[in-house]
Motif scaffolding. Structure first.
Motif, mmCIF file in Angstrom:
data_model
loop_
_atom_site.group_PDB
_atom_site.id
_atom_site.type_symbol
_atom_site.label_atom_id
_atom_site.label_comp_id
_atom_site.label_asym_id
_atom_site.label_seq_id
_atom_site.Cartn_x
_atom_site.Cartn_y
_atom_site.Cartn_z
ATOM 1 N N ASN A 191 0.800 -1.226 0.000
ATOM 2 C CA ASN A 191 0.000 0.000 0.000
ATOM 3 C C ASN A 191 0.834 1.278 0.000
ATOM 4 O O ASN A 191 0.285 2.369 0.142
ATOM 5 C CB ASN A 191 -0.940 -0.003 1.222
ATOM 6 C CG ASN A 191 -1.928 -1.154 1.168
ATOM 7 O OD1 ASN A 191 -2.501 -1.436 0.128
ATOM 8 N ND2 ASN A 191 -2.105 -1.843 2.281
ATOM 9 N N LYS A 193 2.807 4.398 -1.438
ATOM 10 C CA LYS A 193 2.694 5.200 -2.658
ATOM 11 C C LYS A 193 4.048 5.425 -3.311
ATOM 12 O O LYS A 193 4.129 5.727 -4.502
ATOM 13 C CB LYS A 193 2.035 6.542 -2.322
ATOM 14 C CG LYS A 193 0.599 6.398 -1.842
ATOM 15 C CD LYS A 193 -0.027 7.746 -1.536
ATOM 16 C CE LYS A 193 -1.464 7.573 -1.064
ATOM 17 N NZ LYS A 193 -2.095 8.878 -0.735
ATOM 18 N N THR A 194 5.121 5.309 -2.523
ATOM 19 C CA THR A 194 6.477 5.436 -3.047
ATOM 20 C C THR A 194 7.324 4.304 -2.487
ATOM 21 O O THR A 194 6.959 3.666 -1.500
ATOM 22 C CB THR A 194 7.119 6.788 -2.653
ATOM 23 O OG1 THR A 194 7.142 6.892 -1.218
ATOM 24 C CG2 THR A 194 6.312 7.956 -3.229
#
Length: 213
Positions: A191, A193-194
């Motif tokens: 989960n 994002k980066t």
């Protein structure tokens, strides 16, 4: 989330650090944002008196502060792959209503780590807690064996069920034992994002604290 590594890589202390951070919503290891949460930390390896000494030592390193939203529990006979263990965790969650469940450790809390049926039963217990009580689960475990080859989270001991189940998998390895320097590698971050970069920490044995190195 699964945190795994060889013995003496401070996995249990990472869980204790996390519990303390979640108590007031402080940053875990001074890096990762958290929000205030009620925590149930169950350890199944040390007898209660020994584990209590760990918690007291950690508290003393923080000037005697103790978390008000963390319940510490010891149960050396708990097995979460059977009906009794599942019912016990269910009733504990119903009573204490934790937001996060930390299990230290999985190896001592299942009948067999190599049996896929057993591992599925264990992850089903975690999923029941997640669905019924909206509890986040943090599990400490160990690798199959130490080696030079990097096989990613395939090194996680047990059947592939656990690796598929986890959203986040962190491997802890020793960088320099004499200097007590260790590294956390984020092998799976479903989960995120980066990309999450590896971090190194130094374990301070006198204060039982983990400091980013």
């Amino acid at each position: 989330m699964v945190i795994y590594g060889a013995p003496e890589t401070w996995k249990s202390w990472l869980g204790i650090e996390l519990a303390w951070a979640l108590d007031e919503g402080n940053k875990w290891l001074g890096l990762y944002e958290t929000i205030p949460a009620r925590v149930l930390l169950v350890q199944t390896e040390q007898v209660e008196a020994v584990y209590r000494d760990r918690i007291v030592a950690f508290s003393h390193s923080l000037n005697g502060s103790s978390p008000s939203n963390v319940l510490f529990a010891t149960d050396l006979s708990l097995k979460i792959d059977n009906a009794f263990g599942k019912a016990l965790l269910d009733s504990t969650c119903a009573e204490h209503k934790p937001d996060v469940f930390i299990l230290d450790n999985l190896f001592h809390t299942i009948s067999s780590e190599r049996d896929e049926v057993v591992m599925k039963a264990a992850t089903e217990t975690f999923d029941l807690m997640r669905e019924k009580y909206n509890v986040g689960c943090v599990i400490t475990h160990h690798p199959r064996k130490e080696g030079d080859e990097d096989r990613g989270f395939d090194e996680l001991s047990g059947s592939s069920v656990l690796a598929r189940w986890a959203d986040t998998i962190i491997k802890v390895t020793t960088v320099e034992r004499r200097a007590d320097i260790y590294q956390m590698d984020f092998q799976k971050t479903k989960n995120a994002k980066t990309r999450v970069s590896p971090i190194r920490f130094r374990a301070n044995r006198s204060t039982v604290r983990l400091n980013i190195h």
